[in-house]
Write a protein that holds these residues in place. Structure first.
Motif, PDB file in Angstrom:
ATOM      1  N   ILE A  19      -4.436 -59.512  12.430  1.00 36.68           N
ATOM      2  CA  ILE A  19      -4.495 -58.185  13.038  1.00 36.68           C
ATOM      3  C   ILE A  19      -3.590 -57.284  12.207  1.00 36.68           C
ATOM      4  O   ILE A  19      -2.382 -57.481  12.154  1.00 36.68           O
ATOM      5  CB  ILE A  19      -4.059 -58.218  14.509  1.00 36.68           C
ATOM      6  CG1 ILE A  19      -4.984 -59.139  15.315  1.00 36.68           C
ATOM      7  CG2 ILE A  19      -4.070 -56.807  15.095  1.00 36.68           C
ATOM      8  CD1 ILE A  19      -4.579 -59.298  16.764  1.00 36.68           C
ATOM      9  N   LEU A  20      -4.197 -56.306  11.524  1.00 38.08           N
ATOM     10  CA  LEU A  20      -3.476 -55.457  10.586  1.00 38.08           C
ATOM     11  C   LEU A  20      -3.246 -54.065  11.158  1.00 38.08           C
ATOM     12  O   LEU A  20      -4.103 -53.521  11.843  1.00 38.08           O
ATOM     13  CB  LEU A  20      -4.261 -55.328   9.281  1.00 38.08           C
ATOM     14  CG  LEU A  20      -4.706 -56.630   8.599  1.00 38.08           C
ATOM     15  CD1 LEU A  20      -5.588 -56.306   7.402  1.00 38.08           C
ATOM     16  CD2 LEU A  20      -3.511 -57.462   8.172  1.00 38.08           C
ATOM     17  N   ASP A  21      -2.074 -53.516  10.863  1.00 41.77           N
ATOM     18  CA  ASP A  21      -1.811 -52.124  11.199  1.00 41.77           C
ATOM     19  C   ASP A  21      -2.264 -51.280  10.012  1.00 41.77           C
ATOM     20  O   ASP A  21      -1.547 -51.124   9.019  1.00 41.77           O
ATOM     21  CB  ASP A  21      -0.324 -51.905  11.476  1.00 41.77           C
ATOM     22  CG  ASP A  21      -0.023 -50.478  11.928  1.00 41.77           C
ATOM     23  OD1 ASP A  21      -0.978 -49.675  12.000  1.00 41.77           O
ATOM     24  OD2 ASP A  21       1.140 -50.168  12.192  1.00 41.77           O
ATOM     25  N   ALA A  22      -3.476 -50.750  10.094  1.00 41.33           N
ATOM     26  CA  ALA A  22      -4.082 -50.049   8.960  1.00 41.33           C
ATOM     27  C   ALA A  22      -3.281 -48.815   8.561  1.00 41.33           C
ATOM     28  O   ALA A  22      -3.185 -48.487   7.379  1.00 41.33           O
ATOM     29  CB  ALA A  22      -5.519 -49.658   9.306  1.00 41.33           C
ATOM     30  N   ALA A  23      -2.679 -48.127   9.539  1.00 40.54           N
ATOM     31  CA  ALA A  23      -1.941 -46.898   9.237  1.00 40.54           C
ATOM     32  C   ALA A  23      -0.768 -47.167   8.307  1.00 40.54           C
ATOM     33  O   ALA A  23      -0.462 -46.374   7.415  1.00 40.54           O
ATOM     34  CB  ALA A  23      -1.462 -46.247  10.525  1.00 40.54           C
ATOM     35  N   SER A  24      -0.088 -48.306   8.500  1.00 41.05           N
ATOM     36  CA  SER A  24       1.060 -48.630   7.647  1.00 41.05           C
ATOM     37  C   SER A  24       0.625 -49.054   6.249  1.00 41.05           C
ATOM     38  O   SER A  24       1.399 -48.961   5.296  1.00 41.05           O
ATOM     39  CB  SER A  24       1.893 -49.745   8.294  1.00 41.05           C
ATOM     40  OG  SER A  24       1.153 -50.964   8.348  1.00 41.05           O
ATOM     41  N   LEU A  25      -0.619 -49.519   6.119  1.00 44.73           N
ATOM     42  CA  LEU A  25      -1.132 -49.967   4.825  1.00 44.73           C
ATOM     43  C   LEU A  25      -1.827 -48.854   4.051  1.00 44.73           C
ATOM     44  O   LEU A  25      -2.085 -48.982   2.858  1.00 44.73           O
ATOM     45  CB  LEU A  25      -2.107 -51.142   5.022  1.00 44.73           C
ATOM     46  CG  LEU A  25      -1.494 -52.418   5.591  1.00 44.73           C
ATOM     47  CD1 LEU A  25      -2.589 -53.392   6.005  1.00 44.73           C
ATOM     48  CD2 LEU A  25      -0.578 -53.067   4.565  1.00 44.73           C
ATOM     49  N   VAL A  26      -2.149 -47.751   4.751  1.00 52.28           N
ATOM     50  CA  VAL A  26      -2.818 -46.616   4.115  1.00 52.28           C
ATOM     51  C   VAL A  26      -1.949 -45.379   4.293  1.00 52.28           C
ATOM     52  O   VAL A  26      -2.361 -44.408   4.914  1.00 52.28           O
ATOM     53  CB  VAL A  26      -4.224 -46.380   4.693  1.00 52.28           C
ATOM     54  CG1 VAL A  26      -4.989 -45.360   3.846  1.00 52.28           C
ATOM     55  CG2 VAL A  26      -5.012 -47.667   4.777  1.00 52.28           C
ATOM     56  N   ASP A  27      -0.729 -45.436   3.753  1.00 51.49           N
ATOM     57  CA  ASP A  27       0.145 -44.278   3.881  1.00 51.49           C
ATOM     58  C   ASP A  27      -0.007 -43.323   2.704  1.00 51.49           C
ATOM     59  O   ASP A  27       0.596 -42.255   2.673  1.00 51.49           O
ATOM     60  CB  ASP A  27       1.604 -44.705   4.024  1.00 51.49           C
ATOM     61  CG  ASP A  27       2.090 -45.536   2.843  1.00 51.49           C
ATOM     62  OD1 ASP A  27       1.240 -46.077   2.114  1.00 51.49           O
ATOM     63  OD2 ASP A  27       3.308 -45.638   2.655  1.00 51.49           O
ATOM     64  N   LYS A  28      -0.848 -43.732   1.711  1.00 51.62           N
ATOM     65  CA  LYS A  28      -1.148 -42.859   0.572  1.00 51.62           C
ATOM     66  C   LYS A  28      -2.641 -42.926   0.291  1.00 51.62           C
ATOM     67  O   LYS A  28      -3.278 -43.944   0.530  1.00 51.62           O
ATOM     68  CB  LYS A  28      -0.366 -43.289  -0.672  1.00 51.62           C
ATOM     69  CG  LYS A  28       1.138 -43.169  -0.538  1.00 51.62           C
ATOM     70  CD  LYS A  28       1.825 -43.598  -1.815  1.00 51.62           C
ATOM     71  CE  LYS A  28       3.333 -43.478  -1.683  1.00 51.62           C
ATOM     72  NZ  LYS A  28       4.026 -43.903  -2.937  1.00 51.62           N
ATOM     73  N   GLY A  29      -3.188 -41.848  -0.253  1.00 57.26           N
ATOM     74  CA  GLY A  29      -4.606 -41.840  -0.584  1.00 57.26           C
ATOM     75  C   GLY A  29      -5.488 -41.894   0.645  1.00 57.26           C
ATOM     76  O   GLY A  29      -5.034 -41.763   1.785  1.00 57.26           O
ATOM     77  N   ILE A  30      -6.793 -42.109   0.418  1.00 57.92           N
ATOM     78  CA  ILE A  30      -7.736 -42.175   1.537  1.00 57.92           C
ATOM     79  C   ILE A  30      -7.911 -43.597   2.052  1.00 57.92           C
ATOM     80  O   ILE A  30      -8.543 -43.811   3.083  1.00 57.92           O
ATOM     81  CB  ILE A  30      -9.114 -41.629   1.128  1.00 57.92           C
ATOM     82  CG1 ILE A  30      -9.751 -42.520   0.053  1.00 57.92           C
ATOM     83  CG2 ILE A  30      -9.026 -40.191   0.674  1.00 57.92           C
ATOM     84  CD1 ILE A  30     -11.223 -42.323  -0.104  1.00 57.92           C
ATOM     85  N   GLY A  31      -7.364 -44.553   1.334  1.00 53.10           N
ATOM     86  CA  GLY A  31      -7.543 -45.941   1.746  1.00 53.10           C
ATOM     87  C   GLY A  31      -6.667 -46.870   0.950  1.00 53.10           C
ATOM     88  O   GLY A  31      -5.811 -46.443   0.158  1.00 53.10           O
ATOM     89  N   SER A  32      -6.899 -48.154   1.166  1.00 55.02           N
ATOM     90  CA  SER A  32      -6.098 -49.168   0.500  1.00 55.02           C
ATOM     91  C   SER A  32      -6.926 -50.431   0.359  1.00 55.02           C
ATOM     92  O   SER A  32      -7.801 -50.716   1.181  1.00 55.02           O
ATOM     93  CB  SER A  32      -4.836 -49.456   1.329  1.00 55.02           C
ATOM     94  OG  SER A  32      -4.011 -50.397   0.676  1.00 55.02           O
ATOM     95  N   ILE A  33      -6.668 -51.177  -0.723  1.00 56.50           N
ATOM     96  CA  ILE A  33      -7.308 -52.475  -0.897  1.00 56.50           C
ATOM     97  C   ILE A  33      -6.205 -53.508  -1.078  1.00 56.50           C
ATOM     98  O   ILE A  33      -5.308 -53.344  -1.902  1.00 56.50           O
ATOM     99  CB  ILE A  33      -8.303 -52.477  -2.079  1.00 56.50           C
ATOM    100  CG1 ILE A  33      -8.909 -53.869  -2.262  1.00 56.50           C
ATOM    101  CG2 ILE A  33      -7.664 -51.980  -3.361  1.00 56.50           C
ATOM    102  CD1 ILE A  33     -10.104 -53.900  -3.197  1.00 56.50           C
ATOM    103  N   ILE A  34      -6.262 -54.558  -0.265  1.00 57.75           N
ATOM    104  CA  ILE A  34      -5.233 -55.591  -0.263  1.00 57.75           C
ATOM    105  C   ILE A  34      -5.817 -56.885  -0.804  1.00 57.75           C
ATOM    106  O   ILE A  34      -6.840 -57.368  -0.298  1.00 57.75           O
ATOM    107  CB  ILE A  34      -4.676 -55.830   1.160  1.00 57.75           C
ATOM    108  CG1 ILE A  34      -4.104 -54.534   1.732  1.00 57.75           C
ATOM    109  CG2 ILE A  34      -3.618 -56.922   1.158  1.00 57.75           C
ATOM    110  CD1 ILE A  34      -5.023 -53.815   2.671  1.00 57.75           C
ATOM    111  N   PHE A  35      -5.181 -57.428  -1.841  1.00 56.43           N
ATOM    112  CA  PHE A  35      -5.578 -58.714  -2.401  1.00 56.43           C
ATOM    113  C   PHE A  35      -4.568 -59.759  -1.970  1.00 56.43           C
ATOM    114  O   PHE A  35      -3.360 -59.544  -2.057  1.00 56.43           O
ATOM    115  CB  PHE A  35      -5.629 -58.657  -3.936  1.00 56.43           C
ATOM    116  CG  PHE A  35      -6.683 -57.754  -4.477  1.00 56.43           C
ATOM    117  CD1 PHE A  35      -8.000 -58.172  -4.559  1.00 56.43           C
ATOM    118  CD2 PHE A  35      -6.367 -56.479  -4.913  1.00 56.43           C
ATOM    119  CE1 PHE A  35      -8.990 -57.336  -5.057  1.00 56.43           C
ATOM    120  CE2 PHE A  35      -7.342 -55.632  -5.425  1.00 56.43           C
ATOM    121  CZ  PHE A  35      -8.646 -56.069  -5.483  1.00 56.43           C
TER     122      PHE A  35
END
Length: 409
Positions: free
Chosen positions: A163-179
């Motif tokens: 369960i991810l907190d998307a807001a904390s992972l997308v604090d820059k740009g329009i999105g984020s990709i996590i590897f």
């Protein structure tokens, strides 16, 4: 009195703008535990950018929207504040999935029918390259049917999901990709510009322009140069995995596409049952390539290739699907060349990168794609991946157009 009315209207407009373009209801999203790549897109930021670009490009005001725009309106799906797409460990590079909540299952089933999805089983549907599983209040969508059942089982077990907190992972740009490769995790922020998409780490120190300028001069379809760490990270991209176990610590490759004549021999029989040979010539597209593998222990590498049966009696490196080829040992290097048209290896740049340029010869392999998918692919100019120190960078460069990316297609 007029000032009060104007004030109330201004407050109402401000409130509407806030709730439509900024307010988020739920920033948490669920993905399976074995997802090794996750893309998160901030729907509110995309919407703000769409409106901003629309206001500055009047030519797009009366442009007909995409055919599947109803998917985001009255489809029965709960439109999330953050869209998520993920890739499962050990699955094909083209397999990506997403999970949506349903507010009305029956409405969603009617929507699938209106969009001409075919029913494959009790709760699985397909249209073109899209597969959808419907279960109670969930919709699992993907580019393959293979992972749907596994994802369905995982999301109902707390021990098998993240369960991810998307807001904390997308604090820059329009999105984020996590590897996440099991050993380390990398987060790349997504920026959407007028004719390119960029994925970059937080530091922003990586300058891609000098190396891209050099690569554009090579005119190759593919250019790549990777050390052992990058080969490990990108092992799903290559047909030959576990090169680290073979003591291969450096890869250099380049390839061109060529159209060649392929002769198919068939046999027919005349009225007297005499065999008649018939030759049919067709044009096919195949790569001309050279791959150099540098080994810190060439004897062990050669033995590893033999044990894995990666080299056959004709000295062909059979792991590469594009046959035929020939492999030769040169001191600490193993060079794999396609037969036929010769191609010279490009110069070593001592960088880590993958560079793929668009080529019209690719379009002959897109027969199963929709017109919209073909349009998107044909609009790509090149794809670049680069890595230096702690910085990772990916650029999808599209051909220049009057409209920015968010308003195209």
């Amino acid at each position: 009195m007029k000032k009060k009315i104007i004030g109330v209207i201004a407050l109402l407009i401000a409130g509407i703008i806030y709730f439509v373009f900024y307010h988020t209801r739920n920033t948490y999203t669920t993905v399976p535990l074995d997802a090794d790549a996750i893309i998160l897109i901030d729907a509110k930021k995309v919407k703000r950018q769409y409106i901003s670009d629309l206001l500055t490009h009047p030519s797009a005001w009366f442009k007909k929207g995409p055919e599947n725009s109803a998917f985001l309106n009255d489809s029965g799906i709960v439109i999330p504040d953050f869209f998520q797409f993920f890739h499962l460990k050990n699955s094909s590079l083209t397999e990506w999935y997403s999970i949506f909540d349903l507010k009305d299952q029956q409405q969603f089933l009617k929507f699938l029918q209106s969009q001409k999805f075919k029913k494959l089983s009790e709760n699985v549907f397909r249209k073109d390259h899209a597969f959808i599983m419907v279960y109670d209040n969930l919709c699992i969508a993907g580019t393959s049917k293979i992972g749907l059942e596994s994802i369905h089982k995982q999301v109902f077990k707390l021990s098998q999901k993240n369960i991810l907190d998307a807001a904390s992972l997308v604090d820059k740009g329009i999105g984020s990709i996590i590897f996440n490769d099991g050993k380390s995790s990398y987060n790349l922020y997504i920026d959407l510009n007028s004719d390119e998409m960029e994925f970059r780490t937080n530091s922003n120190f990586y300058d891609s322009e000098p190396i891209i300028a050099k690569l554009l001069k090579t005119k190759s379809f593919i250019e790549t140069e990777l050390d052992s760490e990058n080969m490990r990270l990108l092992s799903s991209v290559f047909p030959f995995k576990n090169l680290g176990d073979a003591k291969v610590d450096y890869l250099k490759a380049n390839a061109d596409l060529q159209q060649v004549n392929d002769t198919i021999i068939t046999y027919e029989y005349d009225d007297n049952f005499n065999e008649i040979e018939k030759n049919t010539v067709r044009k096919i597209v195949q790569p001309a390539y050279v791959v150099s593998l540098h080994s810190s222990d060439p004897e062990k590498t050669a033995q590893y290739f033999q044990d894995k049966k990666w080299i056959n009696a004709q000295r062909q490196f059979v792991v590469i699907p594009f046959q035929p080829n020939v492999i030769e040992k040169k001191k600490n290097d193993f060079e794999i060349r396609s037969t036929g048209k010769s191609i010279q290896p490009s110069l070593r740049m001592n960088e880590n990168y993958i560079f793929i340029t668009n080529n019209e010869l690719l379009y002959s392999h897109l027969k199963s794609f929709t017109l919209r998918e073909k349009k998107i692919i044909s609009d790509i100019d090149y794809i670049f991946y680069g890595h230096k120190d702690q910085d990772y960078y990916v650029k999808l460069k599209f051909k220049e157009s009057e409209l920015p990316l968010v308003l195209r297609w």
